[in-house]
Design an enzyme around this catalytic site. Structure first.
Site, PDB file in Angstrom:
ATOM      1  N   PHE A 140       0.856  -1.186   0.000  1.00  0.00           N
ATOM      2  CA  PHE A 140       0.000   0.000   0.000  1.00  0.00           C
ATOM      3  C   PHE A 140       0.890   1.233   0.000  1.00  0.00           C
ATOM      4  O   PHE A 140       1.652   1.464   0.930  1.00  0.00           O
ATOM      5  CB  PHE A 140      -0.942   0.057   1.209  1.00  0.00           C
ATOM      6  N   ASP A 225       9.265   2.984   1.889  1.00  0.00           N
ATOM      7  CA  ASP A 225       8.076   3.756   2.242  1.00  0.00           C
ATOM      8  C   ASP A 225       7.878   3.615   3.746  1.00  0.00           C
ATOM      9  O   ASP A 225       7.359   2.613   4.218  1.00  0.00           O
ATOM     10  CB  ASP A 225       6.859   3.244   1.466  1.00  0.00           C
ATOM     11  N   LYS A 254       2.425  11.235   7.102  1.00  0.00           N
ATOM     12  CA  LYS A 254       1.675  10.987   8.326  1.00  0.00           C
ATOM     13  C   LYS A 254       2.222  11.741   9.556  1.00  0.00           C
ATOM     14  O   LYS A 254       2.007  12.931   9.671  1.00  0.00           O
ATOM     15  CB  LYS A 254       1.567   9.478   8.548  1.00  0.00           C
TER      16      LYS A 254
END
Ligand SMILES: *Cc1c(COP(=O)(O)O)cnc(C)c1O
Length: 400
Positions: A140, A225, A254
């Site tokens: 993802f 990531d 985030k």
């Protein structure tokens, strides 16, 4: 207005691209959130790890208010007095030479892909537009068309092609498949050190090191990531550090803003990041002074308040306590730091019904991929709060 009224508004006027639990939150403080009926919940999702520093951290709030009253946006057409300091502090903390700020995680992933391609054509000497990036099953990395092009989740892709070429996908954690997949056109391997959205899937020990070694051997960039795993979530600044691995590019998002504002970034050394020339990439809001001030404060409190070490200690405690709960439904408890997955057996009836039951116990957690409950509270969670939670999780993992 009451809970149902707010839900009705969302259902009527909003596109239904999420399936939220029916709790309407109005206030947050630290690890706690409050709904419109004044119920208090322990937030065990932390906005998918965007809230590592906890809700409304007072020092980040102060930095944001101070900056918002001064100047919020200059665009990169002009310079501002926050961005340089943000670069310096982020680079010194992370040990990389340069950074490129964006807003959302997906944009930072796109940025890393562009930078890697540029490196391939300008430095590696690859023939134009042959570049291939290796990705992993279950990945993802966000929701843009290019990013869903290398997803294998049907739901993310089904109606959204045609897709962007230049990506291959191999099983996660399989060193043999990796070696076989690397060819003359391979320019990068894009990896999540732990696959959060796939259900807190951890690669076998040593796999990140295998990826690093293969990338070095074949002259391929390792791109990590760390949008969800980074900034202390797993008990180290970056999850790759558990294996002593230093990727060529690191993608952050985030928690880079402590949940106040979208801030993301790509980190790398000058030989790669230095390749971009003015005009080749950009973002109106990327690197704006408000974002930079918020991110600086978010990084500062992460370090000063010892949140990373706390995630390591309290996370290990949480995992141990969860693993000790006898339950007919639990298949496995796994995780690192405060990124924890409780995988349920197939016959358990799916994770969502457990998340609803947890909500009734005043714990907010989210099902991920059908059979996994993710527990990822803010990194400021203490052991007493874990004890409080365990007493409420126990009956849920034994319900009828
Ligand atoms: C959340 C996430 C993204 C996408 O970030 P957005 O800000 O939602 O675009 C990318 N990669 C990982 C690993 C994530 O967890």
């Amino acid at each position: 207005m009451q809970t149902q009224d707010y839900i009705d508004l969302e259902e009527q006027y909003g596109a239904h691209n999420y399936h939220p639990l029916d709790v309407v939150l109005t206030r947050g403080e630290g690890v706690w959130v409050y709904d419109v009926e004044s119920n208090r919940y322990f937030d065990c999702l932390s906005a998918y790890s965007a809230l590592n520093q906890g809700h409304v951290h007072p020092k980040i709030l102060a930095a944001m208010l101070e900056q918002a009253g001064r100047i919020t946006l200059t665009s990169r057409a002009f310079r501002n007095d926050q961005l340089g300091l943000f670069y310096k502090e982020l680079c010194e903390l992370s040990g990389y030479e340069m950074a490129l700020p964006m807003n959302t995680g997906a944009e930072a992933v796109e940025t890393a892909i562009k930078v890697a391609r540029k490196w391939a054509y300008r430095v590696k000497g690859l023939k134009r537009y042959k570049a291939e990036i290796i990705t992993f099953n279950g990945n993802f990395h966000g929701r843009t068309v290019t990013i869903v092009s290398f997803s294998n989740e049907e739901l993310y892709r089904e109606d959204f092609g045609p897709f962007t070429p230049g990506f291959t996908r191999i099983p996660y954690g399989d060193p043999q498949a990796l070696i076989e997949a690397i060819n003359v056109n391979t320019i990068a391997v894009l990896i999540e050190p732990i696959q959060g959205e796939a259900g807190v899937i951890m690669p076998p020990a040593g796999f990140l090191k295998t990826v690093r070694d293969a990338c070095t051997r074949y002259g391929v960039l390792m791109i990590a990531d760390e949008i969800q795993t980074g900034l202390g979530r797993t008990g180290k600044l970056f999850a790759c550090q558990h294996e002593g691995v230093r990727p060529d590019l690191v993608i952050l998002g985030k928690a880079l803003s402590g949940g106040f504002y979208p801030v993301s970034a790509v980190l790398g050394d000058r030989n790669i990041m230095g390749l971009l020339r003015p005009g080749e990439h950009g973002s109106t809001f990327g690197g704006n002074p408000l974002a930079a001030a918020v991110a600086r404060a978010s990084l500062r409190v992460l370090v000063e308040e010892n949140m990373i070490q706390n995630a390591a200690e309290v996370g290990q405690y949480f995992i141990e306590q969860l693993a000790e709960i006898p339950s007919p439904y639990v298949k496995e408890v796994r995780g690192k730091g405060l990124l924890i997955g409780v995988e349920l057996k197939v016959g358990a009836g799916g994770a969502r019904r457990f998340c609803k039951a947890l909500m009734a116990q005043k714990i907010l957690a989210k099902d991920t991929h059908e059979h996994v409950i993710r527990f990822a509270p803010p990194l400021i969670t203490d052991k007493a709060t874990v004890d409080w939670a365990i007493e409420r999780i126990r009956p849920v993992l034994n319900m009828g």
